[in-house]
Design a protein around this motif. Structure first.
Motif, PDB file in Angstrom:
ATOM      1  N   TYR A 347       0.825  -1.204   0.000  1.00 27.18           N
ATOM      2  CA  TYR A 347       0.000   0.000   0.000  1.00 27.18           C
ATOM      3  C   TYR A 347       0.862   1.259   0.000  1.00 27.18           C
ATOM      4  N   LEU A 348       1.841   1.317   0.884  1.00 29.95           N
ATOM      5  CA  LEU A 348       2.718   2.490   0.935  1.00 29.95           C
ATOM      6  C   LEU A 348       3.576   2.596  -0.320  1.00 29.95           C
ATOM      7  N   PHE A 349       4.018   1.444  -0.843  1.00 26.23           N
ATOM      8  CA  PHE A 349       4.816   1.425  -2.073  1.00 26.23           C
ATOM      9  C   PHE A 349       4.018   2.005  -3.239  1.00 26.23           C
ATOM     10  N   LEU A 350       2.775   1.541  -3.411  1.00 25.20           N
ATOM     11  CA  LEU A 350       1.941   2.031  -4.505  1.00 25.20           C
ATOM     12  C   LEU A 350       1.571   3.497  -4.305  1.00 25.20           C
ATOM     13  N   GLN A 351       1.282   3.878  -3.076  1.00 23.32           N
ATOM     14  CA  GLN A 351       0.917   5.266  -2.813  1.00 23.32           C
ATOM     15  C   GLN A 351       2.065   6.203  -3.171  1.00 23.32           C
ATOM     16  N   HIS A 352       3.276   5.781  -2.877  1.00 18.18           N
ATOM     17  CA  HIS A 352       4.437   6.597  -3.237  1.00 18.18           C
ATOM     18  C   HIS A 352       4.593   6.682  -4.755  1.00 18.18           C
ATOM     19  N   CYS A 353       4.441   5.549  -5.434  1.00 17.33           N
ATOM     20  CA  CYS A 353       4.556   5.548  -6.897  1.00 17.33           C
ATOM     21  C   CYS A 353       3.485   6.421  -7.542  1.00 17.33           C
ATOM     22  N   PHE A 354       2.263   6.344  -7.032  1.00 15.37           N
ATOM     23  CA  PHE A 354       1.179   7.158  -7.581  1.00 15.37           C
ATOM     24  C   PHE A 354       1.496   8.643  -7.461  1.00 15.37           C
ATOM     25  N   GLN A 403     -13.357  -5.440   1.592  1.00 14.12           N
ATOM     26  CA  GLN A 403     -13.520  -4.578   2.756  1.00 14.12           C
ATOM     27  C   GLN A 403     -12.297  -4.596   3.667  1.00 14.12           C
ATOM     28  N   GLU A 404     -11.563  -5.715   3.702  1.00 17.08           N
ATOM     29  CA  GLU A 404     -10.334  -5.753   4.476  1.00 17.08           C
ATOM     30  C   GLU A 404      -9.179  -5.084   3.744  1.00 17.08           C
ATOM     31  N   ASN A 405      -9.389  -4.680   2.492  1.00 17.20           N
ATOM     32  CA  ASN A 405      -8.411  -3.935   1.712  1.00 17.20           C
ATOM     33  C   ASN A 405      -9.021  -2.624   1.206  1.00 17.20           C
ATOM     34  N   LEU A 406      -9.899  -2.040   2.002  1.00 17.27           N
ATOM     35  CA  LEU A 406     -10.705  -0.901   1.559  1.00 17.27           C
ATOM     36  C   LEU A 406      -9.852   0.233   1.009  1.00 17.27           C
ATOM     37  N   LEU A 407      -8.766   0.582   1.705  1.00 16.38           N
ATOM     38  CA  LEU A 407      -7.938   1.712   1.260  1.00 16.38           C
ATOM     39  C   LEU A 407      -7.267   1.436  -0.080  1.00 16.38           C
ATOM     40  N   MET A 408      -6.994   0.179  -0.372  1.00 13.86           N
ATOM     41  CA  MET A 408      -6.400  -0.175  -1.660  1.00 13.86           C
ATOM     42  C   MET A 408      -7.323   0.223  -2.812  1.00 13.86           C
ATOM     43  N   TYR A 409      -8.616   0.211  -2.531  1.00 13.32           N
ATOM     44  CA  TYR A 409      -9.588   0.593  -3.550  1.00 13.32           C
ATOM     45  C   TYR A 409      -9.863   2.098  -3.506  1.00 13.32           C
ATOM     46  N   THR A 410     -10.230   2.604  -2.337  1.00 15.59           N
ATOM     47  CA  THR A 410     -10.737   3.979  -2.257  1.00 15.59           C
ATOM     48  C   THR A 410      -9.630   5.023  -2.270  1.00 15.59           C
ATOM     49  N   LYS A 411      -8.633   4.880  -1.401  1.00 11.24           N
ATOM     50  CA  LYS A 411      -7.584   5.902  -1.302  1.00 11.24           C
ATOM     51  C   LYS A 411      -6.750   5.962  -2.579  1.00 11.24           C
ATOM     52  N   LEU A 412      -6.387   4.795  -3.109  1.00  6.57           N
ATOM     53  CA  LEU A 412      -5.575   4.797  -4.326  1.00  6.57           C
ATOM     54  C   LEU A 412      -6.382   5.254  -5.539  1.00  6.57           C
ATOM     55  N   PHE A 413      -7.692   5.031  -5.534  1.00 11.10           N
ATOM     56  CA  PHE A 413      -8.526   5.582  -6.607  1.00 11.10           C
ATOM     57  C   PHE A 413      -8.503   7.107  -6.555  1.00 11.10           C
ATOM     58  N   GLN A 414      -8.567   7.663  -5.359  1.00 16.67           N
ATOM     59  CA  GLN A 414      -8.509   9.118  -5.208  1.00 16.67           C
ATOM     60  C   GLN A 414      -7.171   9.674  -5.688  1.00 16.67           C
ATOM     61  N   VAL A 415      -6.076   8.981  -5.344  1.00 19.12           N
ATOM     62  CA  VAL A 415      -4.757   9.436  -5.783  1.00 19.12           C
ATOM     63  C   VAL A 415      -4.634   9.325  -7.298  1.00 19.12           C
ATOM     64  N   PHE A 416      -5.230   8.281  -7.869  1.00 20.05           N
ATOM     65  CA  PHE A 416      -5.213   8.150  -9.325  1.00 20.05           C
ATOM     66  C   PHE A 416      -5.976   9.289  -9.988  1.00 20.05           C
ATOM     67  N   LEU A 417      -7.084   9.688  -9.394  1.00 24.15           N
ATOM     68  CA  LEU A 417      -7.839  10.825  -9.937  1.00 24.15           C
ATOM     69  C   LEU A 417      -6.963  12.075 -10.016  1.00 24.15           C
ATOM     70  N   ASN A 418      -6.177  12.302  -8.971  1.00 22.34           N
ATOM     71  CA  ASN A 418      -5.291  13.471  -8.964  1.00 22.34           C
ATOM     72  C   ASN A 418      -4.288  13.423 -10.103  1.00 22.34           C
ATOM     73  N   ARG A 419      -3.843  12.221 -10.465  1.00 21.17           N
ATOM     74  CA  ARG A 419      -2.938  12.075 -11.611  1.00 21.17           C
ATOM     75  C   ARG A 419      -3.688  12.283 -12.921  1.00 21.17           C
ATOM     76  N   ALA A 420      -4.859  11.659 -13.027  1.00 21.89           N
ATOM     77  CA  ALA A 420      -5.575  11.642 -14.299  1.00 21.89           C
ATOM     78  C   ALA A 420      -5.939  13.042 -14.771  1.00 21.89           C
ATOM     79  N   VAL A 421      -6.337  13.921 -13.845  1.00 24.07           N
ATOM     80  CA  VAL A 421      -6.750  15.269 -14.246  1.00 24.07           C
ATOM     81  C   VAL A 421      -5.559  16.124 -14.656  1.00 24.07           C
ATOM     82  N   ARG A 422      -4.333  15.653 -14.413  1.00 24.72           N
ATOM     83  CA  ARG A 422      -3.132  16.401 -14.786  1.00 24.72           C
ATOM     84  C   ARG A 422      -2.393  15.745 -15.948  1.00 24.72           C
ATOM     85  N   THR A 423      -3.021  14.754 -16.549  1.00 24.56           N
ATOM     86  CA  THR A 423      -2.377  13.981 -17.608  1.00 24.56           C
ATOM     87  C   THR A 423      -2.951  14.359 -18.964  1.00 24.56           C
TER      88      THR A 423
END
Length: 748
Positions: A347-354, A403-423
């Motif tokens: 999770y932290l690895f992907l969040q940093h890459c995003f 549900q036991e990996n909720l942040l993998m879906y929701t938080k990383l989707f939000q971070v991806f949105l931040n990338r997508a609007v700048r791409t």
């Protein structure tokens, strides 16, 4: 090679080092096979560290070793290397031969991942049991701490570290390299989806290879903190008896391999370190490469397949009719492998890459790694029948995983949105990534599972009454998933809360994926997608018009440009095809986003119509994409190329104006550089694109030439303004002449 009885160990190592510079690889490997068979462990012990370094390279990257990351199947040495390093090959036989004698090999603590090294240097026991009771404290102090690893651990550490060792001038992300194939081979061998781990090919006099026994540390730590011991500690930290289950004797290798891969490849960021990285003054501690991320994705896919191969009767966590059957250690391992060993660090690895990856198409490797993790149902081993996209329903049994990996879906989707609007979504590769994410999240049932998980997290009556250390829960709080006989908390509300607090901290501010704020961000993305779709259509229409029309200058043989030298017909066709793909990807992304967030066709039409009415006014006033810096606005990577569409359109014209623009805005030698430059292909492809570069103005040669021209103008009584106009006019006329007579100049 001399007979073993006549040669001392020191001569053996000296001869091997000499052979390394004179003999071909095949001969050296044949000699090593004979040495491993004939020599006792006492003598092989002295050559083992040198041999490992000569194969995988040194930890500092100075010694390249066998260059496994650049060795491909088309190479003559590929099969030799793969046979020697096979899990049941000569090298592993040497490892087991030394393992039986309990030899130790040292690794400097400085080469450990940042969070692990920081823990040790602060006097706190690392959370990973792999590093427990292995510290060697030299007399010189903590600055030269070493880890004492057994032969298997030492081998796997160097193998894993080979991926992240910086090697100058090496680029590539191929999945057919010897290293990539070996990772896949080791994973399938030590973490098998079917059957058990094969026994080691070497047995000692007692008839079994014993698991490593711990040695007590000579110096105790000042503070231990809270740590979680190995879930399989009874297999790892205790010597198995001769009569023990063979699987129990061998399971430690599986866990050791996995922990080594996870620690070396993923554990470069902690929650505290990630929070510090938000400050612009803090330098990144580690930057993964595309090749690194591809190997991590291979690990994720295999772990899902390994975990999903758990026998159906072992899935239940409550006593059942099968309670009399004790699950094997490997089956226990399968149940906990993803959640316990991988989730937090990945999770932290992907969040940093995003957050830190360049805004270009190479991000696809990171994206697919994420999408692989959040779709474990794709790796069940079942031969699923091809189905239309809209019928790919996520089975209900995966609700617990979601549900036991909720942040993998929701938080990383939000971070991806931040990338997508700048791409730049006019680029087909970037549009494809947005489509991929929207397609995955639009799978029937998935959005409902995520939304239900968010509702459970937000239920106020279920609150953690006291703060728990991040990442580790006591058995009575659901931290143990090992045995169906253990009392576990089945309340999913508690599980979801525990997951979020473990990954984000107790004081996290959770943003709902289906909340008002994120819905607004999705609306913004939809408008950007619509705008990119219009831009792609406008470029496509303009290109078609230019191809249909014949330039007036063609009457003077000026329109028949040497277009093929800079922009070949194949590239033109490919460009047109890419624009079609862009339109298709963006259309389908819009459809999928509407499905995920329950947008009606009327709402979508209104969003797009609002964009069309304000676009003309906005285009003339809108600034390029910027961020606020200490000294004002700073252009982002997207902002620097935001007007690239117009330059690409001009340079793609087949008439004289297009030739003139290509002279000023492109590098005519880019094709030659692409073939011979050691730079990465991604950087070279970017340099081929039309751009306005002011770098030549900073060269001493240019400055000196301009100075001489201004002096010459002063001698002719020209002022600074007049001289500047003359210089600009001269530069334009020079480009005009070079464009007019380029064909004749190339001919001669």
């Amino acid at each position: 090679m001399a007979a073993p009885t006549l040669q001392q160990p020191s001569f053996l190592l000296a001869n091997l080092k000499a052979d390394a510079t004179t003999k071909p690889l095949l001969q050296r490997c044949q000699d090593l096979v004979k040495i491993i068979d004939d020599y006792p462990a006492k003598e092989l012990h002295l050559i083992f560290p040198w041999l490992v370094e000569s194969v995988f390279g040194s930890l500092d990257g100075i010694i390249a070793g066998w260059n496994l990351r650049l060795l491909h199947s088309r190479s003559n040495e590929y099969n030799i290397v793969m046979e020697f390093l096979n899990p049941s090959g000569p090298m592993m036989k040497l490892v087991y031969k030394l393992q039986a004698e309990e030899y130790k090999y040292e690794i400097p603590v400085n080469y450990l991942p940042g969070p692990v090294k920081a823990c040790i240097q602060e006097g706190v026991l690392p959370d990973c049991p792999l590093f427990h009771k292995k510290l060697q404290f030299p007399l010189s102090g903590l600055l030269t701490l070493n880890l004492a690893l057994n032969p298997f651990e030492f081998f796997m550490f160097n193998f894993a570290y080979c991926l992240i060792t910086p090697k100058v001038g090496q680029h590539g992300s191929s999945t057919d390299s010897a290293y990539f194939v070996l990772v896949d081979t080791y994973l399938k061998y030590f973490l098998p989806s079917e059957g058990s781990v094969p026994p080691s090919p070497f047995s000692d006099s007692r008839g079994s290879v014993t698991a490593p026994s711990p040695r007590s540390s000579s110096v105790s730590f000042a503070g231990y903190g809270v740590h979680s011991p190995s879930l399989l500690k009874h297999h790892i930290f205790h010597q198995p008896s001769v009569n023990a289950d063979p699987a129990a004797q061998e399971i430690w290798r599986s866990e050791t391999l996995l922990q080594m891969f996870v620690e070396i490849w993923l554990h470069h960021y902690s929650l505290e370190m990630y929070q510090k990285l938000q400050s612009p003054q803090v330098k990144e501690p580690f930057t993964p490469t595309e090749e690194h991320v591809l190997v991590v994705r291979l690990l994720v896919k295999h772990l899902h397949a390994f975990s999903n191969s758990l026998k159906p009767e072992q899935l239940s966590s409550s006593p059942s009719a099968h309670s009399h059957t004790h699950p094997s250690p490997l089956e226990e391992f399968k149940r906990v492998v993803v959640q316990r060993f991988v989730q937090q660090k990945l999770y932290l690895f992907l969040q940093h890459c995003f957050g830190h990856w360049p805004l270009d198409a190479s991000f696809r490797a990171v994206l697919e790694t994420w999408l692989s993790y959040i779709q474990p149902w794709r790796y069940t081993g079942e031969k699923m029948n091809p189905q239309p996209d809209q019928n790919r329903t996520v089975p209900e049994k995966w609700e617990v995983f979601v549900q036991e990996n909720l942040l993998m879906y929701t938080k990383l989707f939000q971070v991806f949105l931040n990338r997508a609007v700048r791409t730049d979504l006019v680029n087909a590769k970037n549009a494809l990534m947005v489509f991929r994410v929207a397609k995955v999240f639009s799978q029937p049932n998935l959005a409902d599972m995520i939304q239900k998980g968010e509702q459970r997290f937000l239920e106020p009556e279920h609150v953690l009454h006291h703060r728990q250390p991040r990442g580790y829960l006591t058995p009575t709080q659901g931290g143990s998933y090992l045995s169906s006989r253990q009392k576990v908390v089945t309340d999913m509300v508690f599980r979801v809360k525990s997951h979020v607090y473990a990954l984000e901290g107790q004081d996290c501010q959770y943003k709902q994926m289906f909340g008002t704020e994120l819905r607004g961000a999705v609306m913004k993305l939809i408008q950007i997608i619509a705008q990119a779709r219009q831009t792609a259509k406008r470029i496509s229409d303009h290109s078609n018009d230019m191809a249909a029309n014949t330039s007036f200058l063609s009457w003077f043989s000026l329109g028949s440009s040497d277009f093929s030298t800079s922009f070949s017909g194949a590239e033109l066709d490919e460009g047109g095809e890419c624009l079609k793909k862009t339109h298709e990807y963006l259309d389908r992304a819009l459809e999928n986003l509407c499905e995920i967030f329950k947008l009606t066709q009327g709402q979508l039409t209104q969003l797009i119509s609002n964009l069309g009415s304000s676009q003309d006014d906005g285009n003339c006033k809108q600034l390029p994409d910027c961020i606020q810096g200490e000294n004002g606005l700073i252009l982002t990577d997207l902002g620097r190329r935001q007007f690239g569409v117009h330059m690409s359109t001009l340079c793609s014209r087949p008439d004289f104006l297009g030739r003139l623009c290509r002279h000023y805005l492109t590098d005519p030698n880019s094709n030659t550089k692409l073939k011979h430059s050691p730079m990465s292909r991604r950087e070279l492809e970017r340099s081929r694109q039309p751009r306005l570069s002011l770098r030549p103005l900073a060269s001493y040669r240019t400055i000196l030439l301009l100075l001489l021209l201004y002096v010459f103008g002063a001698l002719l009584s020209f002022g600074p303004v007049s001289s500047t106009l003359v210089i600009l006019a001269g530069g334009f006329l020079y480009g005009l002449v070079m464009t007019l007579f380029s064909d004749k100049l190339k001919t001669h």
